[in-house]
Design a protein around this motif. Structure first.
Motif, PDB file in Angstrom:
ATOM      1  N   THR A   1       0.797  -1.145   0.056  1.00  0.00           N
ATOM      2  CA  THR A   1       0.020   0.129   0.109  1.00  0.00           C
ATOM      3  C   THR A   1       0.759   1.325  -0.027  1.00  0.00           C
ATOM      4  O   THR A   1       1.975   1.316   0.544  1.00  0.00           O
ATOM      5  CB  THR A   1      -0.874   0.157   1.307  1.00  0.00           C
ATOM      6  OG1 THR A   1      -0.033  -0.342   2.217  1.00  0.00           O
ATOM      7  CG2 THR A   1      -1.867  -1.159   1.080  1.00  0.00           C
TER       8      THR A   1
ATOM      9  N   ILE B   1      -4.029  10.776  -0.683  1.00  0.00           N
ATOM     10  CA  ILE B   1      -4.524   9.421  -1.594  1.00  0.00           C
ATOM     11  C   ILE B   1      -3.648   8.489  -1.068  1.00  0.00           C
ATOM     12  O   ILE B   1      -2.549   8.537  -1.187  1.00  0.00           O
ATOM     13  CB  ILE B   1      -4.367   9.695  -3.027  1.00  0.00           C
ATOM     14  CG1 ILE B   1      -4.899  11.182  -3.479  1.00  0.00           C
ATOM     15  CG2 ILE B   1      -4.947   8.525  -3.774  1.00  0.00           C
ATOM     16  CD1 ILE B   1      -4.713  11.326  -4.889  1.00  0.00           C
ATOM     17  N   TRP B   2      -4.491   7.435  -0.532  1.00  0.00           N
ATOM     18  CA  TRP B   2      -4.215   6.182  -0.099  1.00  0.00           C
ATOM     19  C   TRP B   2      -4.337   5.026  -0.946  1.00  0.00           C
ATOM     20  O   TRP B   2      -5.817   4.985  -1.329  1.00  0.00           O
ATOM     21  CB  TRP B   2      -4.285   5.921   1.162  1.00  0.00           C
ATOM     22  CG  TRP B   2      -3.755   4.616   1.899  1.00  0.00           C
ATOM     23  CD1 TRP B   2      -2.815   4.449   2.438  1.00  0.00           C
ATOM     24  CD2 TRP B   2      -4.552   3.257   1.856  1.00  0.00           C
ATOM     25  NE1 TRP B   2      -2.390   3.279   3.300  1.00  0.00           N
ATOM     26  CE2 TRP B   2      -3.759   2.479   2.749  1.00  0.00           C
ATOM     27  CE3 TRP B   2      -5.652   2.714   1.448  1.00  0.00           C
ATOM     28  CZ2 TRP B   2      -3.963   0.865   2.787  1.00  0.00           C
ATOM     29  CZ3 TRP B   2      -6.168   1.541   1.747  1.00  0.00           C
ATOM     30  CH2 TRP B   2      -5.237   0.874   2.374  1.00  0.00           C
ATOM     31  N   THR B   3      -3.703   4.191  -1.512  1.00  0.00           N
ATOM     32  CA  THR B   3      -4.129   3.169  -2.287  1.00  0.00           C
ATOM     33  C   THR B   3      -3.616   2.017  -1.671  1.00  0.00           C
ATOM     34  O   THR B   3      -2.563   1.375  -1.292  1.00  0.00           O
ATOM     35  CB  THR B   3      -3.281   3.361  -3.864  1.00  0.00           C
ATOM     36  OG1 THR B   3      -1.883   3.416  -3.681  1.00  0.00           O
ATOM     37  CG2 THR B   3      -3.909   4.563  -4.332  1.00  0.00           C
TER      38      THR B   3
ATOM     39  N   GLU C   1      -8.597  -0.910  -3.746  1.00  0.00           N
ATOM     40  CA  GLU C   1      -9.364   0.127  -2.987  1.00  0.00           C
ATOM     41  C   GLU C   1      -8.434   1.534  -2.851  1.00  0.00           C
ATOM     42  O   GLU C   1      -7.109   1.431  -3.053  1.00  0.00           O
ATOM     43  CB  GLU C   1      -9.633  -0.305  -1.520  1.00  0.00           C
ATOM     44  CG  GLU C   1      -8.365  -0.815  -0.515  1.00  0.00           C
ATOM     45  CD  GLU C   1      -8.613  -1.278   0.645  1.00  0.00           C
ATOM     46  OE1 GLU C   1      -9.912  -0.817   1.124  1.00  0.00           O
ATOM     47  OE2 GLU C   1      -7.829  -1.727   1.233  1.00  0.00           O
ATOM     48  N   GLN C   2      -9.125   2.554  -2.716  1.00  0.00           N
ATOM     49  CA  GLN C   2      -8.585   3.765  -2.666  1.00  0.00           C
ATOM     50  C   GLN C   2      -9.325   4.763  -1.414  1.00  0.00           C
ATOM     51  O   GLN C   2     -10.356   4.748  -1.602  1.00  0.00           O
ATOM     52  CB  GLN C   2      -8.536   4.478  -4.043  1.00  0.00           C
ATOM     53  CG  GLN C   2      -7.916   5.827  -4.150  1.00  0.00           C
ATOM     54  CD  GLN C   2      -7.582   6.556  -5.423  1.00  0.00           C
ATOM     55  OE1 GLN C   2      -6.783   5.781  -5.981  1.00  0.00           O
ATOM     56  NE2 GLN C   2      -8.407   7.190  -5.963  1.00  0.00           N
TER      57      GLN C   2
ATOM     58  N   VAL D   1      -9.351   8.797  -0.532  1.00  0.00           N
ATOM     59  CA  VAL D   1      -8.812  10.206  -0.668  1.00  0.00           C
ATOM     60  C   VAL D   1      -9.464  10.887   0.297  1.00  0.00           C
ATOM     61  O   VAL D   1     -10.687  10.845   0.749  1.00  0.00           O
ATOM     62  CB  VAL D   1      -9.507  10.709  -2.070  1.00  0.00           C
ATOM     63  CG1 VAL D   1      -9.227  12.266  -2.508  1.00  0.00           C
ATOM     64  CG2 VAL D   1      -9.236   9.715  -3.345  1.00  0.00           C
TER      65      VAL D   1
ATOM     66  N   SER E   1      -8.516   3.320   6.893  1.00  0.00           N
ATOM     67  CA  SER E   1      -8.942   2.398   5.716  1.00  0.00           C
ATOM     68  C   SER E   1      -9.314   0.971   6.383  1.00  0.00           C
ATOM     69  O   SER E   1     -10.113   0.123   5.713  1.00  0.00           O
ATOM     70  CB  SER E   1      -7.954   2.018   4.485  1.00  0.00           C
ATOM     71  OG  SER E   1      -6.754   1.557   5.075  1.00  0.00           O
TER      72      SER E   1
END
Length: 284
Positions: A45, A66-68, A72-73, A75, A283
Motif C-alpha cells: 500500500t 491519496i492512499w491506495t 481500494e483507494q 482520498v 481504511s
C-alpha cells in the motif's frame, strides 16, 4: 488521538525495520508546495500527499491525501490529516522521553497545529495544567477556551510572554513558523522535554542552538530529512554544536529507549510513513 498515536508508533517501528520506501520530499516554490509519499512493502500500500502552504493565510495548510491498496483507494482532505499525524508523532516522542508523571504543558503557537499538539500530549501524560502562548493574546485566549471546553478537567491559561510560560513546565510544544529561536536554553527548567514541529524549512528555526548542544537526547523523525529540512538541526550541525551522530531516529529509539533525564528534544519535519499510518488506520 490515542488510535493515531498507536498507529504512528507502529509505523516508526516498521520504518526502523526497513519496511517502508520513503522518497525524498519534493519541494516547490521555496516550500509553498510539498509532495510526500510512502510505500509500505509488506502490504503493498502507498500514500501520496500534496500540501499547499501559505503562512499569511488561514488556514495556512491545504492538502489532499491519496492512499491506495489492493483494489481500494482512500482520498481525504489533508489539513486535518496533517495536524493529526503531527500531533500523533509528538505523542509518541513525548511518551518516550517525558517523565511518566509530567503534568504541566506549555504550547507555543496558536495556529492550526496547536490543538492536536495538546490532544496528543494529553493522550500520553496526566496533564493537569496547560499554558497556551502566542503573539496574539486574543488568539491564545480563544484557543485556551476551545480546549478547556474539550478537556474540562484540565486548567488552561493563555498569555503572550514565552519566557514566563516556559519557566516551569514538564513538556513544551513549539508549533510556530518562526525564523529565529523562540527562547534561550537558560530560560528553560533543568528537566524538561521539548517538542518542535513548526520549522520545516532550512530558513526556519524554533529551537536555540544552545539547547541542541546541551540536551541529553536529540530525537528526530528521520536523520536524512532533519539534516535537509530542519533549520535548527542544520544550524547546530553546521556550527559544530551538534554532531550528526548525536541525532537519534525515533524508530530506533522505540526499541532501544534512551533514559529520560535533563533536557530532551524531539524535532520533527514530518515524513510520509506518518500519513500512511493514519490512512491505513482509517481504511482498516
Amino acid at each position: 488521538m490515542s488510535t493515531a498515536v498507536a498507529a504512528v508508533r507502529d509505523a516508526f517501528r516498521e520504518l526502523a525495520a526497513g519496511n517502508f520506501v520513503l522518497p525524498p520530499r519534493q519541494i516547490f516554490g521555496d516550500g509553498a508546495v510539498l509532495v510526500m509519499s510512502a510505500y509500505h512493502i509488506p502490504s503493498g500500500t502507498a500514500v501520496v500527499k500534496k500540501i499547499g502552504i501559505a503562512l499569511d493565510q488561514l488556514p495556512a495548510i491545504r492538502a489532499t491525501v491519496i492512499w491506495t491498496g489492493a483494489g481500494e483507494q482512500l482520498v481525504a482532505e489533508g489539513h486535518s490529516f496533517t495536524t493529526l499525524r503531527t500531533g500523533a508523532v509528538v505523542g509518541v516522542a513525548t511518551d518516550l522521553l517525558a517523565p511518566a508523571d509530567a503534568n504541566r504543558l506549555t504550547v507555543i503557537g496558536t495556529g492550526a497545529q496547536a490543538p492536536d499538539q495538546v490532544r496528543a500530549v494529553l493522550a500520553v501524560r496526566p496533564i493537569a495544567d496547560v499554558t497556551i502562548t502566542g503573539r496574539s493574546a486574543d488568539r491564545a485566549a480563544a484557543l485556551a477556551q476551545q480546549l478547556a471546553a474539550e478537556f474540562p478537567e484540565v486548567k488552561f491559561t493563555a498569555g503572550t510572554n514565552i519566557d514566563e510560560s516556559i519557566a516551569d513546565p514538564h513538556i513544551i510544544c513549539c508549533a510556530t513558523s518562526s525564523t529565529t529561536p523562540l527562547f534561550t536554553a537558560d530560560a528553560l527548567p533543568e528537566n524538561v522535554h521539548v517538542n518542535a514541529i513548526g520549522a520545516f524549512r532550512p530558513t526556519m528555526r524554533e529551537l536555540p542552538r544552545d539547547l541542541l548542544a546541551t540536551a541529553t537526547t536529540v530525537l528526530v523523525d528521520q536523520r536524512e530529512a532533519a539534516l535537509e529540512e530542519s533549520g535548527e538541526i542544520i544550524d547546530a550541525v553546521t556550527s559544530g554544536a551538534l554532531a550528526e551522530a548525536d541525532l537519534i531516529e525515533l524508530g530506533t529509539a522505540l526499541d532501544n529507549p534512551p533514559t529520560p533525564q535533563g533536557r530532551t528534544v524531539f524535532k520533527s519535519v514530518g515524513i510520509g510513513c506518518q500519513d500512511w499510518a493514519i490512512a491505513a488506520a482509517l481504511s482498516g
